[in-house]
Design an enzyme around this catalytic site. Structure first.
Site, PDB file in Angstrom:
ATOM      1  CG  ASP A 146       8.996  39.394 -28.394  1.00 42.86           C
ATOM      2  OD1 ASP A 146       9.079  38.224 -28.810  1.00 42.86           O
ATOM      3  OD2 ASP A 146       9.864  39.925 -27.678  1.00 42.86           O
ATOM      4  CD  GLU A 160       7.350  34.745 -27.279  1.00 44.75           C
ATOM      5  OE1 GLU A 160       8.284  33.942 -27.251  1.00 44.75           O
ATOM      6  OE2 GLU A 160       7.514  35.962 -27.034  1.00 44.75           O
TER       7      GLU A 160
END
Ligand code: CA
Length: 489
Positions: free
Chosen positions: A231, A261
């Site tokens: 993340d 990400e």
């Protein structure tokens, strides 16, 4: 060899009923049948919002739904044993499980500390607007509900770089703790985008490096996942995950897939990150997502011949995870940029049927999003079947027109009846001649999406003429393959 296909197995507004892990286990067989062989599960650890938390407001990463913390034992998705059973259930179907790793920040601290901090400008975090302020920060994480099980580590202000709330003055701001710097090798949005939310981990601090490695090893040993979804990587010093991934892979003693990400539409930022990480991971193709959005909202005036230009799928397909939408881009969420319904089948054809990257299907597109009365994407299951069974062999690209573009796969010997031709347009109906292979001469091809009812015959030279209706996609497979698709569906 079978095509790899990933699925993000959650959307933001799943019911908060604690049944999701059980749903995963129950659906594993159907997912395998649909062509999914990698599943990205949501963050499994206790968030600050307890049983309401989607998982990104990380509180205790050792609490996988086991301890009475933040108002409940379970998380939004269930309890620890159900999580472990879901992972096993998916793996038993040959599906790899990717765990969501959120190491940028912590939220929901158990207590505050008084610290000295420099307030920096929200829009340019390199600019100090008020140095040496004394603030009260939520930085004490004792985890009293867990009582030291699995780890005795407790977080304090020295483990963090900054926060955004002064409890003493009840005031919001971007506060960088005294003696700390924002990471230098980091995304340059807002001057320096180290700080995102909550209490921001100082990943230069040796205790933090050790604790995040210790936790990762514990998590690998406990869950035996096959890979990671990382993340918010643009908010974490770029050297951190390079080292963390090495440590994890050494500990696991096996291949551990990772996808990061990095939320930016600038492909050069993504490529710089991949360079820094020595290409030890893949990245979601965020630029391609924004091309889809532009194409879908340009009233047929987008230049479809450039759809892969300056995208990761176009420039570095081996490290690309193309996707259409996710839990952040869906309506109501932080990065809302949801691809309009008419373009979704086109976008999915563009990520699922090409020979490029590992595409990721969004839960909300597969099942729909009841919260916003959004229906499943029509034809998505057909596209997945075509990918699994027929999208093999040499690829030929026909991105040679501003509206009507396409590509073919010539098929191979390993996959019976394989080979496909894809034609799509963001504008009015059209047609194109494309090459599918001389070995297919005389065979009939049919549109599996059902838009065109007449078949197309491959000529002696291996070429055929394909048609597509306005604002749609046609996906051509050989007659025998089409029969199989219809019988199965
Ligand atoms: Ca950070």
């Amino acid at each position: 060899m079978k095509n790899h296909t990933m699925m993000q197995y959650f959307e933001w507004y799943l019911p908060e009923n604690g049944l999701h892990w059980r749903r995963c286990a129950a659906q594993a067989g159907r997912l395998e049948e649909a062509g999914i062989d990698m599943v990205w599960l949501p963050p499994a650890y206790k968030g600050a919002a307890g049983a309401k938390s989607v998982g990104y407001d990380v509180y205790d990463m050792y609490d996988l739904g086991e301890f009475d913390q933040k108002g409940s034992i379970r998380t939004k998705y269930g309890i620890r044993d159900e999580y472990l059973a879901a992972v096993r259930g998916l793996q038993q179907q040959g599906i790899q499980v990717l765990a969501d790793i959120v190491l940028n920040h912590r939220m929901g601290a158990d207590g505050t500390e008084v610290v000295v901090a420099d307030e920096t400008l929200s829009t340019d975090r390199n600019q100090e607007i008020s140095p040496d302020r004394t603030i009260t920060a939520w930085t004490r994480f004792d985890f009293p509900g867990r009582g030291g099980k699995y780890s005795g580590f407790q977080w304090r202000a020295r483990h963090f770089s900054g926060t955004d709330w002064d409890e003493g003055a009840k005031r919001k701001g971007i506060f960088r703790f005294d003696g700390k710097n924002w990471e230098r090798k980091i995304d340059n949005e807002n001057g320096n985008y180290d700080y995102l939310m909550g209490a921001d981990l100082d990943t230069d601090q040796p205790e933090v490096v050790k604790e995040t490695a210790d936790w990762g090893k514990w998590y690998l040993d406990t869950v035996q996942m096959d890979g990671f979804r990382l993340d918010a990587v643009k908010h974490i010093g770029f050297d951190f995950y390079r080292e963390w991934l090495k440590t994890m892979r050494t500990h696991a003693g096996r291949e551990v897939f990772a996808v990061g990400e990095y939320w930016s539409r600038d492909v050069n930022k993504l490529r710089y990150y991949l360079d820094t990480l020595e290409r030890s991971l893949s990245l979601f193709d965020v630029p391609l997502h924004f091309h889809f959005l532009e194409a879908a909202t340009s009233n047929g005036n987008y230049d479809m011949s450039r759809i892969y230009e300056n995208t990761l799928t176009g420039l570095d397909p081996a490290h690309a995870v193309p996707f259409v939408d996710n839990h952040d881009t869906q309506p109501g969420q932080a990065l809302v940029s949801f691809i309009p319904a008419w373009f979704k089948p086109l976008a999915y054809a563009l990520i699922l049927l090409r020979d490029a990257g590992i595409p990721c299907v969004f839960y909300g597109d597969f099942y729909g999003i009841p919260h916003d009365r959004i229906a499943p994407v029509p034809g998505l299951k057909t596209l997945l079947r075509v990918r699994k069974l027929y999208a093999y062999g040499k690829e030929n690209l026909y991105f040679d027109d501003p509206s009507v573009v396409g590509f073919t796969r010539e098929g191979d010997a390993e996959h019976p009846d394989s080979g496909t031709a894809v034609l799509l347009t963001d504008s009015v109906a059209g047609s194109k001649r494309m090459y599918v292979g001389k070995q297919h001469a005389g065979k009939n091809m049919m549109d599996a999406m059902g838009g065109i009812s007449e078949s197309s015959t491959v000529g002696e030279d291996g070429w055929a003429e394909f048609r597509v209706e306005g604002g749609s996609v046609s996906v051509w497979v050989f007659e025998k393959a089409a029969e199989k698709l219809y019988i199965e569906l």
